[in-house]
Design a protein around this motif. Structure first.
Motif, PDB file in Angstrom:
ATOM      1  N   ALA A  88       0.826  -1.207   0.000  1.00  0.00           N
ATOM      2  CA  ALA A  88       0.000   0.000   0.000  1.00  0.00           C
ATOM      3  C   ALA A  88       0.857   1.252   0.000  1.00  0.00           C
ATOM      4  CB  ALA A  88      -0.913   0.002   1.227  1.00  0.00           C
ATOM      5  N   PHE A  89       1.951   1.226   0.732  1.00  0.00           N
ATOM      6  CA  PHE A  89       2.810   2.405   0.814  1.00  0.00           C
ATOM      7  C   PHE A  89       3.650   2.560  -0.447  1.00  0.00           C
ATOM      8  CE2 PHE A  89       2.161   0.811   5.181  1.00  0.00           C
ATOM      9  CZ  PHE A  89       1.254   1.783   5.560  1.00  0.00           C
ATOM     10  N   GLU A  90       4.010   1.443  -1.050  1.00  0.00           N
ATOM     11  CA  GLU A  90       4.704   1.531  -2.336  1.00  0.00           C
ATOM     12  C   GLU A  90       3.795   2.164  -3.390  1.00  0.00           C
ATOM     13  OE1 GLU A  90       7.766  -2.280  -2.037  1.00  0.00           O
ATOM     14  OE2 GLU A  90       5.754  -2.575  -2.866  1.00  0.00           O
ATOM     15  N   THR A  91       2.519   1.805  -3.364  1.00  0.00           N
ATOM     16  CA  THR A  91       1.571   2.397  -4.303  1.00  0.00           C
ATOM     17  C   THR A  91       1.388   3.882  -4.020  1.00  0.00           C
ATOM     18  OG1 THR A  91       0.420   0.283  -4.513  1.00  0.00           O
ATOM     19  CG2 THR A  91      -0.769   2.256  -5.231  1.00  0.00           C
ATOM     20  N   MET A  92       1.317   4.241  -2.747  1.00  0.00           N
ATOM     21  CA  MET A  92       1.200   5.650  -2.396  1.00  0.00           C
ATOM     22  C   MET A  92       2.419   6.442  -2.859  1.00  0.00           C
ATOM     23  SD  MET A  92      -0.474   5.446   1.422  1.00  0.00           S
ATOM     24  CE  MET A  92      -0.674   7.214   1.575  1.00  0.00           C
ATOM     25  N   ALA A  93       3.617   5.862  -2.686  1.00  0.00           N
ATOM     26  CA  ALA A  93       4.835   6.531  -3.145  1.00  0.00           C
ATOM     27  C   ALA A  93       4.795   6.734  -4.654  1.00  0.00           C
ATOM     28  CB  ALA A  93       6.059   5.716  -2.739  1.00  0.00           C
ATOM     29  N   GLU A  94       4.317   5.726  -5.367  1.00  0.00           N
ATOM     30  CA  GLU A  94       4.192   5.844  -6.822  1.00  0.00           C
ATOM     31  C   GLU A  94       3.205   6.955  -7.189  1.00  0.00           C
ATOM     32  OE1 GLU A  94       5.334   5.373 -10.429  1.00  0.00           O
ATOM     33  OE2 GLU A  94       6.002   3.776  -9.082  1.00  0.00           O
ATOM     34  N   HIS A  95       2.092   7.021  -6.476  1.00  0.00           N
ATOM     35  CA  HIS A  95       1.089   8.057  -6.744  1.00  0.00           C
ATOM     36  C   HIS A  95       1.657   9.458  -6.553  1.00  0.00           C
ATOM     37  CE1 HIS A  95      -2.794   5.472  -6.131  1.00  0.00           C
ATOM     38  NE2 HIS A  95      -2.059   5.077  -7.154  1.00  0.00           N
ATOM     39  N   LEU A  96       2.591   9.605  -5.612  1.00  0.00           N
ATOM     40  CA  LEU A  96       3.157  10.924  -5.348  1.00  0.00           C
ATOM     41  C   LEU A  96       3.979  11.454  -6.515  1.00  0.00           C
ATOM     42  CD1 LEU A  96       4.187  10.449  -1.613  1.00  0.00           C
ATOM     43  CD2 LEU A  96       2.534  12.107  -2.482  1.00  0.00           C
ATOM     44  N   ALA A 106      12.461   8.078  -3.273  1.00  0.00           N
ATOM     45  CA  ALA A 106      12.974   6.759  -2.908  1.00  0.00           C
ATOM     46  C   ALA A 106      12.536   6.443  -1.488  1.00  0.00           C
ATOM     47  CB  ALA A 106      14.493   6.701  -3.021  1.00  0.00           C
ATOM     48  N   MET A 107      12.232   5.184  -1.229  1.00  0.00           N
ATOM     49  CA  MET A 107      11.732   4.780   0.086  1.00  0.00           C
ATOM     50  C   MET A 107      12.336   3.444   0.483  1.00  0.00           C
ATOM     51  SD  MET A 107       7.767   4.339   1.374  1.00  0.00           S
ATOM     52  CE  MET A 107       7.366   3.021   0.198  1.00  0.00           C
ATOM     53  N   ALA A 108      12.699   3.341   1.748  1.00  0.00           N
ATOM     54  CA  ALA A 108      13.180   2.078   2.316  1.00  0.00           C
ATOM     55  C   ALA A 108      12.400   1.785   3.592  1.00  0.00           C
ATOM     56  CB  ALA A 108      14.672   2.152   2.618  1.00  0.00           C
ATOM     57  N   ILE A 109      11.958   0.553   3.756  1.00  0.00           N
ATOM     58  CA  ILE A 109      11.248   0.100   4.953  1.00  0.00           C
ATOM     59  C   ILE A 109      11.882  -1.203   5.410  1.00  0.00           C
ATOM     60  CG2 ILE A 109       9.024  -0.605   5.915  1.00  0.00           C
ATOM     61  CD1 ILE A 109       7.639   1.002   3.728  1.00  0.00           C
ATOM     62  N   GLY A 392      16.109  21.821  -3.229  1.00  0.00           N
ATOM     63  CA  GLY A 392      15.797  20.765  -4.178  1.00  0.00           C
ATOM     64  C   GLY A 392      15.805  19.358  -3.643  1.00  0.00           C
ATOM     65  N   TYR A 393      16.023  19.174  -2.351  1.00  0.00           N
ATOM     66  CA  TYR A 393      16.017  17.836  -1.748  1.00  0.00           C
ATOM     67  C   TYR A 393      15.336  17.893  -0.386  1.00  0.00           C
ATOM     68  CZ  TYR A 393      19.811  16.575  -5.038  1.00  0.00           C
ATOM     69  OH  TYR A 393      20.583  16.353  -6.149  1.00  0.00           O
ATOM     70  N   ARG A 394      14.630  16.824  -0.050  1.00  0.00           N
ATOM     71  CA  ARG A 394      14.033  16.656   1.269  1.00  0.00           C
ATOM     72  C   ARG A 394      14.195  15.195   1.686  1.00  0.00           C
ATOM     73  NH1 ARG A 394      14.105  21.349   0.708  1.00  0.00           N
ATOM     74  NH2 ARG A 394      12.474  22.916   1.049  1.00  0.00           N
ATOM     75  N   GLY A 395      14.160  14.955   3.007  1.00  0.00           N
ATOM     76  CA  GLY A 395      14.265  13.585   3.488  1.00  0.00           C
ATOM     77  C   GLY A 395      13.757  13.442   4.904  1.00  0.00           C
ATOM     78  N   LEU A 396      13.308  12.242   5.246  1.00  0.00           N
ATOM     79  CA  LEU A 396      12.827  11.904   6.578  1.00  0.00           C
ATOM     80  C   LEU A 396      13.265  10.480   6.914  1.00  0.00           C
ATOM     81  CD1 LEU A 396       9.111  13.080   6.141  1.00  0.00           C
ATOM     82  CD2 LEU A 396      10.851  14.296   7.449  1.00  0.00           C
ATOM     83  N   VAL A 397      13.663  10.264   8.150  1.00  0.00           N
ATOM     84  CA  VAL A 397      14.008   8.931   8.635  1.00  0.00           C
ATOM     85  C   VAL A 397      13.378   8.740  10.003  1.00  0.00           C
ATOM     86  CG1 VAL A 397      15.865   7.406   9.409  1.00  0.00           C
ATOM     87  CG2 VAL A 397      16.190   8.771   7.361  1.00  0.00           C
ATOM     88  N   ALA A 398      12.826   7.563  10.245  1.00  0.00           N
ATOM     89  CA  ALA A 398      12.253   7.254  11.560  1.00  0.00           C
ATOM     90  C   ALA A 398      12.545   5.807  11.927  1.00  0.00           C
ATOM     91  CB  ALA A 398      10.747   7.495  11.567  1.00  0.00           C
ATOM     92  N   LEU A 399      12.902   5.602  13.181  1.00  0.00           N
ATOM     93  CA  LEU A 399      13.093   4.270  13.759  1.00  0.00           C
ATOM     94  C   LEU A 399      12.073   4.091  14.874  1.00  0.00           C
ATOM     95  CD1 LEU A 399      16.955   4.573  14.381  1.00  0.00           C
ATOM     96  CD2 LEU A 399      15.862   3.714  12.290  1.00  0.00           C
ATOM     97  N   PRO A 423       4.182   9.785   8.671  1.00  0.00           N
ATOM     98  CA  PRO A 423       3.236   9.463   9.749  1.00  0.00           C
ATOM     99  C   PRO A 423       2.147   8.492   9.316  1.00  0.00           C
ATOM    100  CG  PRO A 423       2.847  11.676   8.930  1.00  0.00           C
ATOM    101  CD  PRO A 423       4.143  11.219   8.335  1.00  0.00           C
ATOM    102  N   THR A 424       1.835   8.469   8.023  1.00  0.00           N
ATOM    103  CA  THR A 424       0.865   7.488   7.534  1.00  0.00           C
ATOM    104  C   THR A 424       1.389   6.075   7.756  1.00  0.00           C
ATOM    105  OG1 THR A 424       0.092   9.045   5.850  1.00  0.00           O
ATOM    106  CG2 THR A 424      -0.424   6.725   5.507  1.00  0.00           C
ATOM    107  N   ILE A 425       2.653   5.865   7.447  1.00  0.00           N
ATOM    108  CA  ILE A 425       3.275   4.546   7.644  1.00  0.00           C
ATOM    109  C   ILE A 425       3.391   4.225   9.132  1.00  0.00           C
ATOM    110  CG2 ILE A 425       5.403   3.227   7.317  1.00  0.00           C
ATOM    111  CD1 ILE A 425       5.795   4.788   4.690  1.00  0.00           C
ATOM    112  N   LEU A 426       3.815   5.213   9.939  1.00  0.00           N
ATOM    113  CA  LEU A 426       3.950   4.963  11.372  1.00  0.00           C
ATOM    114  C   LEU A 426       2.602   4.644  12.010  1.00  0.00           C
ATOM    115  CD1 LEU A 426       6.504   7.740  12.444  1.00  0.00           C
ATOM    116  CD2 LEU A 426       6.950   5.333  11.934  1.00  0.00           C
ATOM    117  N   ASP A 427       1.568   5.377  11.625  1.00  0.00           N
ATOM    118  CA  ASP A 427       0.235   5.096  12.163  1.00  0.00           C
ATOM    119  C   ASP A 427      -0.183   3.672  11.871  1.00  0.00           C
ATOM    120  OD1 ASP A 427       0.061   7.674  13.098  1.00  0.00           O
ATOM    121  OD2 ASP A 427      -1.566   8.304  11.764  1.00  0.00           O
ATOM    122  N   ARG A 428       0.009   3.243  10.629  1.00  0.00           N
ATOM    123  CA  ARG A 428      -0.409   1.892  10.262  1.00  0.00           C
ATOM    124  C   ARG A 428       0.423   0.836  10.994  1.00  0.00           C
ATOM    125  NH1 ARG A 428      -3.884  -0.385   6.662  1.00  0.00           N
ATOM    126  NH2 ARG A 428      -5.024   1.474   7.329  1.00  0.00           N
ATOM    127  N   ALA A 429       1.719   1.086  11.168  1.00  0.00           N
ATOM    128  CA  ALA A 429       2.568   0.134  11.888  1.00  0.00           C
ATOM    129  C   ALA A 429       2.128  -0.016  13.333  1.00  0.00           C
ATOM    130  CB  ALA A 429       4.026   0.581  11.822  1.00  0.00           C
TER     131      ALA A 429
END
Length: 475
Positions: A88-96, A106-109, A392-399, A423-429
């Motif tokens: 679901a999150f891969e699809t959301m990333a694609e939609h963005l 780019a996303m890593a989980i 021109g660049y942004r990033g977020l990391v959460a553990l 936060p969408t991913i964190l909420d679902r986790a």
């Protein structure tokens, strides 16, 4: 030709720096063994922001880094909430990236030491589009700060540094307005933004104006002070980068080389690099983009904050970030031992100003800065976090240590839209009630319209060209 010129300039700079630092390196005394001890107690600190010297006597502070612990909290790891589906999150990333909402992402989980996803989406450059993949390199901006603290921690572990080592013992040219404060700033103070400066981001405007780091670092001697070192928080880039000078003086190795040797290579971060020459020399890299009246415009990366390697010098891909997350969640003890990680992730100084708008206002109950990381109480769960932003660049990391879970997002534009995905991913986790953190109907519907087994629905519509901004800021 530009690449060769950059490397030639870097070599000339390094030769000059060697000449500057060599006397210090040769005269450095042996370092103390690995052990945390508090500084001697002193009188309560008082400070003034005027031209007169302030009294900056240190005191024993409960906000100093905690002693090394024996392990991470592995016995109490909770599973991811039912219905968590990385697809679901891969699809959301694609939609963005559809309709160039953002050019590339780019996303890593990771979870339990395994890579659940490490992929790229969109394109590297709207002018000469190439698909972003798992090995496309992005500029990490302030996500680089965790690499600096980790390198310092490795040096503490091998005895060449201590968390309470005084910075001016390694960098004799370092000065603050008050000499007493200068003599008490520690490695931990630098890495936790607790040097005592009054202004946040002191002298960042000079860096933005293309000034050299060492010219700007000398200006710290004139910056107003707010508190004694270790007693208050003010986010810094210039002062934070003093740790690079400390690393060189303590090890005789240039900072970027030390990061490569002690972090990138051992962790298998094979696409990772440092600096402008590093990203431009990558096999595939994402160009920065800014918004114009006609859509996204790609640029050449600005060299400015690359001049502060500890604060903002790292470049990496989704594949690299997956390995970084695995190591930071405790699954590479051969490189990053659990006691070191526990220290890096332990709160040092309170940062209540981080509980601001958007998802942070709703989810964050307390906020602190650790060593190169932020630490949040996210709806009752500890989340170790950082954000990064340059032109021109942004990033977020959460553990999420309590779930042995990590996520990283990087994108090549100034848009804040993808920041709502975190936060969408964190909420679902965590199994929290869903919120429309990503303000596009198709993406939010994706999470609401799932079958009981977690399979995304297939009858959703894609809003494609939405230009709405996410409520969360990437800073």
């Amino acid at each position: 030709m530009k690449h060769k010129t950059s490397r030639r300039s870097l070599d000339i700079f390094r030769i000059g720096l060697v000449g500057l630092m060599l006397p210090l390196t040769l005269s450095s005394t042996a370092q103390t063994p690995l052990r945390w001890t508090s500084s001697p107690s002193g009188s309560e600190a008082t400070a003034t922001s005027g031209s007169g010297a302030a009294s900056m006597a240190p005191r024993v502070s409960p906000t100093q880094p905690q002693p090394y612990r024996t392990s991470l909290p592995g016995q109490n790891i909770q599973p991811l909430a039912a219905g968590f589906d990385v697809r679901a999150f891969e699809t959301m990333a694609e939609h963005l990236t559809v309709g160039q909402r953002v050019p590339g992402l780019a996303m890593a989980i990771v979870h339990n030491g395994r890579v659940l996803s490490a992929r790229g989406y969109g394109v590297t450059d709207v002018v000469n589009p190439q698909p972003v993949d798992s090995h496309t390199v992005f500029r990490l901006a302030s996500l680089s700060k965790a690499f600096a603290s980790t390198l310092a921690g490795l040096m503490v572990q091998d005895g060449s540094l201590r968390w309470d080592s005084k910075v001016n013992q390694f960098v004799p040219g370092f000065q603050l307005r008050d000499p007493n404060a200068t003599s008490h700033v520690t490695v931990a103070d630098v890495l936790s933004h607790s040097v005592g400066l009054q202004a946040h981001n002191a002298f960042d405007r000079d860096i933005e104006a293309n000034a050299e780091y060492y010219d700007v670092a000398r200006k710290l001697a004139y910056a107003p002070l707010k508190c004694a070192p270790g007693d208050c928080y003010a986010y810094q880039n210039v002062a934070f980068s003093l740790i690079g000078d400390v690393v060189f003086a303590a090890s005789g190795t240039f900072y970027d080389q030390a990061v490569d040797r002690r972090i990138f290579k051992p962790l298998g971060m094979n696409d990772a690099s440092m600096g402008l020459a590093g990203i431009e020399g990558s096999t595939r890299w994402a160009r920065p983009h800014v918004r114009s009246r006609n859509g996204w415009v790609s640029l050449t990366p600005k060299p400015t904050y690359y001049r502060l390697p500890p604060a903002a010098g790292v470049n990496a891909s989704a594949s690299d970030l997956a390995q970084w997350l695995i190591a930071q969640t405790g699954h590479r003890p051969d490189v990053l031992p659990a006691p070191l990680l526990a220290t890096l992730h332990s709160p040092v100084v309170n940062t209540p100003g981080e509980m601001r708008g958007g998802w942070r206002r709703e989810r964050i109950h307390s906020a602190s800065y650790a060593l190169g990381w932020r630490v949040f109480d996210y709806a009752g769960q500890q989340v170790v976090f950082h954000a990064g932003a340059v032109q021109g660049y942004r990033g977020l990391v959460a553990l999420v240590p309590g779930q042995d879970f990590g996520v990283a997002l990087v994108w090549n534009s100034d848009s804040s839209l993808p920041s709502g995905l975190l936060p969408t991913i964190l909420d679902r986790a965590m199994g929290l009630p869903g919120q429309p953190w990503v303000e596009t109907p198709a993406d939010y519907d994706l999470l609401l319209a799932e079958s009981p087994d977690g399979t995304p629905a297939t009858d959703r519509k894609d809003s494609g060209t939405s230009s709405q901004r996410a409520t969360a800021s990437p800073r």
